[in-house]
Design an enzyme around this catalytic site. Structure first.
Site, PDB file in Angstrom:
ATOM      1  N   TYR A  77     -39.803 -48.432  44.925  1.00  0.00           N
ATOM      2  CA  TYR A  77     -39.678 -46.986  44.696  1.00  0.00           C
ATOM      3  C   TYR A  77     -38.254 -46.540  45.002  1.00  0.00           C
ATOM      4  O   TYR A  77     -37.690 -45.707  44.283  1.00  0.00           O
ATOM      5  CB  TYR A  77     -40.670 -46.214  45.570  1.00  0.00           C
ATOM      6  CG  TYR A  77     -40.734 -44.757  45.186  1.00  0.00           C
ATOM      7  CD1 TYR A  77     -41.645 -44.322  44.232  1.00  0.00           C
ATOM      8  CD2 TYR A  77     -39.858 -43.827  45.737  1.00  0.00           C
ATOM      9  CE1 TYR A  77     -41.691 -42.993  43.848  1.00  0.00           C
ATOM     10  CE2 TYR A  77     -39.891 -42.489  45.356  1.00  0.00           C
ATOM     11  CZ  TYR A  77     -40.812 -42.078  44.408  1.00  0.00           C
ATOM     12  OH  TYR A  77     -40.847 -40.759  44.013  1.00  0.00           O
ATOM     13  N   PHE A 129     -25.911 -30.263  19.105  1.00  0.00           N
ATOM     14  CA  PHE A 129     -27.009 -31.217  18.966  1.00  0.00           C
ATOM     15  C   PHE A 129     -28.273 -30.479  19.401  1.00  0.00           C
ATOM     16  O   PHE A 129     -28.239 -29.661  20.318  1.00  0.00           O
ATOM     17  CB  PHE A 129     -26.803 -32.508  19.774  1.00  0.00           C
ATOM     18  CG  PHE A 129     -27.913 -33.484  19.499  1.00  0.00           C
ATOM     19  CD1 PHE A 129     -27.980 -34.135  18.278  1.00  0.00           C
ATOM     20  CD2 PHE A 129     -28.927 -33.691  20.409  1.00  0.00           C
ATOM     21  CE1 PHE A 129     -29.046 -34.985  17.976  1.00  0.00           C
ATOM     22  CE2 PHE A 129     -29.993 -34.545  20.115  1.00  0.00           C
ATOM     23  CZ  PHE A 129     -30.044 -35.195  18.905  1.00  0.00           C
ATOM     24  N   THR A 130     -29.386 -30.802  18.736  1.00  0.00           N
ATOM     25  CA  THR A 130     -30.622 -30.033  18.911  1.00  0.00           C
ATOM     26  C   THR A 130     -31.032 -29.845  20.377  1.00  0.00           C
ATOM     27  O   THR A 130     -31.149 -28.715  20.853  1.00  0.00           O
ATOM     28  CB  THR A 130     -31.762 -30.718  18.134  1.00  0.00           C
ATOM     29  OG1 THR A 130     -31.812 -32.098  18.530  1.00  0.00           O
ATOM     30  CG2 THR A 130     -31.523 -30.645  16.630  1.00  0.00           C
ATOM     31  N   ASP A 220     -20.899 -35.953  25.785  1.00  0.00           N
ATOM     32  CA  ASP A 220     -22.143 -36.555  25.302  1.00  0.00           C
ATOM     33  C   ASP A 220     -21.768 -37.947  24.811  1.00  0.00           C
ATOM     34  O   ASP A 220     -21.213 -38.118  23.725  1.00  0.00           O
ATOM     35  CB  ASP A 220     -22.759 -35.710  24.182  1.00  0.00           C
ATOM     36  CG  ASP A 220     -24.110 -36.262  23.724  1.00  0.00           C
ATOM     37  OD1 ASP A 220     -24.338 -37.483  23.890  1.00  0.00           O
ATOM     38  OD2 ASP A 220     -24.933 -35.490  23.204  1.00  0.00           O
ATOM     39  N   LYS A 263     -29.586 -45.158  22.379  1.00  0.00           N
ATOM     40  CA  LYS A 263     -28.702 -45.358  21.219  1.00  0.00           C
ATOM     41  C   LYS A 263     -27.761 -46.532  21.534  1.00  0.00           C
ATOM     42  O   LYS A 263     -28.184 -47.673  21.517  1.00  0.00           O
ATOM     43  CB  LYS A 263     -27.934 -44.079  20.894  1.00  0.00           C
ATOM     44  CG  LYS A 263     -28.718 -42.768  21.093  1.00  0.00           C
ATOM     45  CD  LYS A 263     -29.788 -42.491  20.071  1.00  0.00           C
ATOM     46  CE  LYS A 263     -30.641 -41.261  20.312  1.00  0.00           C
ATOM     47  NZ  LYS A 263     -30.091 -40.024  20.732  1.00  0.00           N
ATOM     48  N   ARG A 387     -31.883 -33.426   8.551  1.00  0.00           N
ATOM     49  CA  ARG A 387     -30.910 -32.825   9.454  1.00  0.00           C
ATOM     50  C   ARG A 387     -30.279 -31.672   8.690  1.00  0.00           C
ATOM     51  O   ARG A 387     -29.220 -31.813   8.091  1.00  0.00           O
ATOM     52  CB  ARG A 387     -29.847 -33.845   9.893  1.00  0.00           C
ATOM     53  CG  ARG A 387     -30.269 -34.737  11.059  1.00  0.00           C
ATOM     54  CD  ARG A 387     -30.631 -33.915  12.251  1.00  0.00           C
ATOM     55  NE  ARG A 387     -30.978 -34.668  13.446  1.00  0.00           N
ATOM     56  CZ  ARG A 387     -31.910 -34.271  14.320  1.00  0.00           C
ATOM     57  NH1 ARG A 387     -32.658 -33.215  14.077  1.00  0.00           N
ATOM     58  NH2 ARG A 387     -32.122 -34.931  15.422  1.00  0.00           N
ATOM     59  N   PHE A 454     -38.282 -29.055  14.045  1.00  0.00           N
ATOM     60  CA  PHE A 454     -38.272 -30.195  13.118  1.00  0.00           C
ATOM     61  C   PHE A 454     -39.224 -31.308  13.523  1.00  0.00           C
ATOM     62  O   PHE A 454     -39.719 -32.046  12.685  1.00  0.00           O
ATOM     63  CB  PHE A 454     -36.853 -30.753  12.957  1.00  0.00           C
ATOM     64  CG  PHE A 454     -36.229 -31.199  14.249  1.00  0.00           C
ATOM     65  CD1 PHE A 454     -35.599 -30.275  15.075  1.00  0.00           C
ATOM     66  CD2 PHE A 454     -36.271 -32.525  14.640  1.00  0.00           C
ATOM     67  CE1 PHE A 454     -35.035 -30.675  16.279  1.00  0.00           C
ATOM     68  CE2 PHE A 454     -35.701 -32.944  15.838  1.00  0.00           C
ATOM     69  CZ  PHE A 454     -35.089 -32.005  16.665  1.00  0.00           C
TER      70      PHE A 454
HETATM   71  C1  LIG Z   1     -30.538 -38.571  21.044  1.00  0.00           C
HETATM   72  C2  LIG Z   1     -29.452 -37.685  21.453  1.00  0.00           C
HETATM   73  C3  LIG Z   1     -29.568 -36.853  22.583  1.00  0.00           C
HETATM   74  C4  LIG Z   1     -30.865 -36.710  23.367  1.00  0.00           C
HETATM   75  O1  LIG Z   1     -31.249 -37.887  23.932  1.00  0.00           O
HETATM   76  P1  LIG Z   1     -32.789 -38.322  24.089  1.00  0.00           P
HETATM   77  O2  LIG Z   1     -32.671 -39.651  24.735  1.00  0.00           O
HETATM   78  O3  LIG Z   1     -33.396 -38.348  22.745  1.00  0.00           O
HETATM   79  O4  LIG Z   1     -33.428 -37.317  24.977  1.00  0.00           O
HETATM   80  C5  LIG Z   1     -28.470 -36.103  22.949  1.00  0.00           C
HETATM   81  N1  LIG Z   1     -27.327 -36.136  22.230  1.00  0.00           N
HETATM   82  C6  LIG Z   1     -27.194 -36.901  21.134  1.00  0.00           C
HETATM   83  C7  LIG Z   1     -25.915 -36.901  20.391  1.00  0.00           C
HETATM   84  C8  LIG Z   1     -28.247 -37.688  20.707  1.00  0.00           C
HETATM   85  O5  LIG Z   1     -28.121 -38.430  19.589  1.00  0.00           O
END
Ligand SMILES: *Cc1c(COP(=O)(O)O)cnc(C)c1O
Length: 463
Positions: A77, A129-130, A220, A263, A387, A454
Site C-alpha cells: 500500500y 483539450f477536452t 501537457d 499514450k 474531433r 462526445f
Molecule cells: C488523453 C489526453 C489527456 C487525458 O488523459 P486520460 O489519460 O485520458 O485521462 C489529456 N491531454 C491530452 C493531450 C490527451 O491526449
C-alpha cells in the site's frame, strides 16, 4: 517486371511474440451495430470492430520488458518499489523533480486545476483539450486559446502548428493582468490540431515572455516524445540531438506536467503529475489521497507503475519513435496520394480527415465528422472518432454549438499494434467512402450528455 525498390523501405524495430485474433463482420451486421450505438463509435462494442483506430489511449502493445516488469509489481500500500522506479524514470528522462502518480491524465489535470486556478482566472493554452479545459472550467477558470492561427486551418503547411502566438498571449496578459493567470497550459503534439508539434524556439520565447510576468508553464506531456521526433526532423539545428535530449529540453522550459501515460508511455493505464515547486508538490501530494490513493501509488497498482517506468524509457528510443510516427505518415501519404482531404502536415499519432471538405454538403450542426466516422465503420469495420463540433461542445454563455474551424475524423494509430497491411486496408476503406461520399447524410442528437458529450451522445440520421 515490377519496379526495383531503391532501398528506402524501413521496418518496425520489433517482432511479434503474441497475437490477438480480430475478425471481419458483414455490412448488415455493422449497420445494425452503428444504429444500436446511436451513430457514436464510442458506443460500439469492441467485438464488432475489425481495425480499431478509435484512440491511441491505453491501446498500445507493451514490450516483453514491460510485461516482465509487471511480474515485479510490489503491491505494498505504501512505499512500493515500483513508485521509486517511476520517479527515477521521470526525473531521468523528463527532469521534473516531484512526482504524484494518478490513475490517468485527467486526474492529474483535476489536481493541478483545483490547486492553482481561482474563480475568474484565465488559462491560456495552445488549443483546448477536452478533459483539460473541462477541469479548468470546473475549477472556475476560463480557457483562452492562444495557438497560432495556422493551427485552425487544415490546409496550412506550417511545420509547427502547435506554436503559441506570442502576441495573443501578451495581449491576454495585458488585458486581464498576470495575477489572473495562474499558469499557461502548453501541450506538446497538440491533439485537437491534428497531432501537430510545438517548436523548441517557440517554447523558449513563450518561456521568456511568461517569466517576465512571473507566470509558470504547466506542460501537457502526453505525447512529448512524438513532438520531439518531429522537432528532430523539422527544426533547424536539432538534427543531431537525441530524442531524449529534446524531450529533456522541452521539459526544462516548463515548471511541471500532467501526463496521460496511456499514450507515449506505452501502457494500458496510468498517469502522473510532476512539478518542480516543492510547496505545490506537497499540496498535490495531500490532494491525491482524497481522489486517487496514497501518494506512492495514486490510482495505479505497483505493476502498472513499473510498466509506465519502463515504457517511458522505451518512448524516447529513436528507432521506436521513428517507426511509430513513420507508420502514421505511411497512412497519411497514402490518403494524400488519392486527394483525400486530411490535415497537413501529417501529425504524430493519427491521420485526421477533414470532414468539411470530405462532406461539404452537410452543415456543421448536422455533425459531418460524426457522420463520416459512422460511415467508415459501416463500410469497413474500421473504428475512428469524431474531433469536431460534437467534441467541442456548447459555448458556456450562448448555449450554441461551438462550430470549431476543425471538423475532423481521427484515424488514431495504437502504438506497436497494427501492421502496414492494416494501414493499407484502412486507406482503401476510406477511399471507398470518399468515392461514395455524396450518399452520406448528417445526424442530429437524440441524447446529449452535459459533460464531454462526445463520449456518450446518441444520434439519428437528420432526414
Ligand atoms: C488523453 C489526453 C489527456 C487525458 O488523459 P486520460 O489519460 O485520458 O485521462 C489529456 N491531454 C491530452 C493531450 C490527451 O491526449
Amino acid at each position: 517486371m515490377a519496379e526495383r525498390p531503391k532501398k528506402k523501405s524501413w521496418a518496425e524495430p520489433f517482432k511479434i511474440k503474441m497475437v490477438e485474433p480480430i475478425k471481419m463482420t458483414t455490412r448488415d451486421h455493422r449497420q445494425e451495430c452503428i444504429k444500436e450505438a446511436g451513430y457514436n463509435t464510442f458506443l460500439l462494442k469492441s467485438k464488432d470492430v475489425y481495425i480499431d483506430l478509435l484512440t491511441d489511449s491505453g491501446t498500445s502493445a507493451m514490450s516483453d520488458n514491460q510485461w516482465a516488469g509487471m511480474m515485479l509489481g510490489d503491491e505494498a500500500y505504501a512505499g512500493s518499489e515500483n513508485f521509486y522506479h517511476l520517479e527515477e524514470a521521470i526525473r531521468k528522462h523528463y527532469g521534473y523533480k516531484w512526482i504524484v502518480p494518478t490513475h490517468q491524465g485527467r486526474a492529474a489535470e483535476h489536481i493541478i486545476s483545483q490547486l492553482m486556478i481561482k474563480k475568474g482566472d484565465y488559462i491560456p493554452g495552445n488549443m483546448y483539450f477536452t478533459t483539460t479545459r473541462l477541469h479548468q472550467e470546473l475549477a472556475g477558470g476560463n480557457f483562452v486559446d492562444v495557438i497560432i492561427d495556422e493551427a485552425h486551418d487544415p490546409t496550412n503547411e506550417h511545420p509547427f502548428k502547435a506554436n503559441i502566438d506570442l502576441q495573443k498571449l501578451e495581449d491576454l496578459i495585458k488585458k486581464v493582468g498576470a495575477n489572473k493567470i495562474p499558469y499557461a497550459a502548453i501541450a506538446t503534439a497538440v491533439n485537437m490540431a491534428g497531432g501537430q508539434p510545438l517548436s523548441l524556439e517557440n517554447l523558449r520565447q513563450v518561456r521568456s515572455l511568461t517569466q517576465k510576468y512571473g507566470i509558470p508553464i504547466i506542460h501537457d506531456a502526453t505525447r512529448v516524445a512524438e513532438n520531439a521526433y518531429l522537432i528532430k526532423e523539422r527544426e533547424p539545428g536539432c538534427q543531431d540531438k537525441t530524442i531524449s535530449q529534446i524531450v529533456h529540453e522541452i521539459c526544462d522550459l516548463t515548471d511541471g506536467c500532467t501526463m496521460s501515460a496511456k499514450k507515449d508511455c506505452l501502457v494500458n493505464i496510468g498517469g502522473f503529475l510532476a512539478v518542480n515547486d516543492e510547496e505545490l508538490y506537497k499540496k498535490a501530494q495531500n490532494m491525491v489521497v482524497i481522489y486517487e490513493g496514497l501518494h506512492t501509488y495514486g490510482g495505479m497498482a505497483g505493476r502498472d507503475m513499473e510498466a509506465v517506468a519502463r515504457g517511458l524509457a522505451e518512448s524516447v528510443d529513436f528507432e521506436h519513435i521513428k517507426a511509430r510516427v513513420g507508420q502514421v505518415k505511411y497512412l497519411g501519404e497514402k490518403l494524400l496520394g488519392w486527394d483525400i482531404p486530411i490535415i497537413i502536415p501529417i501529425g504524430t499519432h493519427g491521420v485526421f480527415l477533414d470532414a468539411k471538405r470530405f462532406l461539404p454538403h452537410i452543415d456543421q450542426d448536422n455533425f459531418p465528422a460524426q457522420a463520416l466516422a459512422a460511415e467508415i465503420y459501416v463500410e469497413s469495420g474500421v473504428r475512428s472518432m469524431e474531433r469536431g463540433n460534437v467534441s467541442a461542445g456548447r459555448d458556456a454563455k450562448t448555449g450554441k454549438n461551438r462550430r470549431p474551424n476543425l471538423e475532423l475524423v481521427r484515424l488514431t494509430i495504437p502504438r506497436r499494434v497494427y501492421t502496414q497491411a492494416h494501414m493499407d486496408v484502412t486507406a482503401e476503406a476510406v477511399l471507398e467512402v470518399f468515392d461514395n461520399r455524396k450518399r452520406v447524410k448528417g445526424l442530429r442528437f437524440t441524447y446529449e450528455p452535459e459533460y464531454l458529450r462526445f463520449f456518450q451522445a446518441r444520434f439519428e440520421p437528420a432526414s
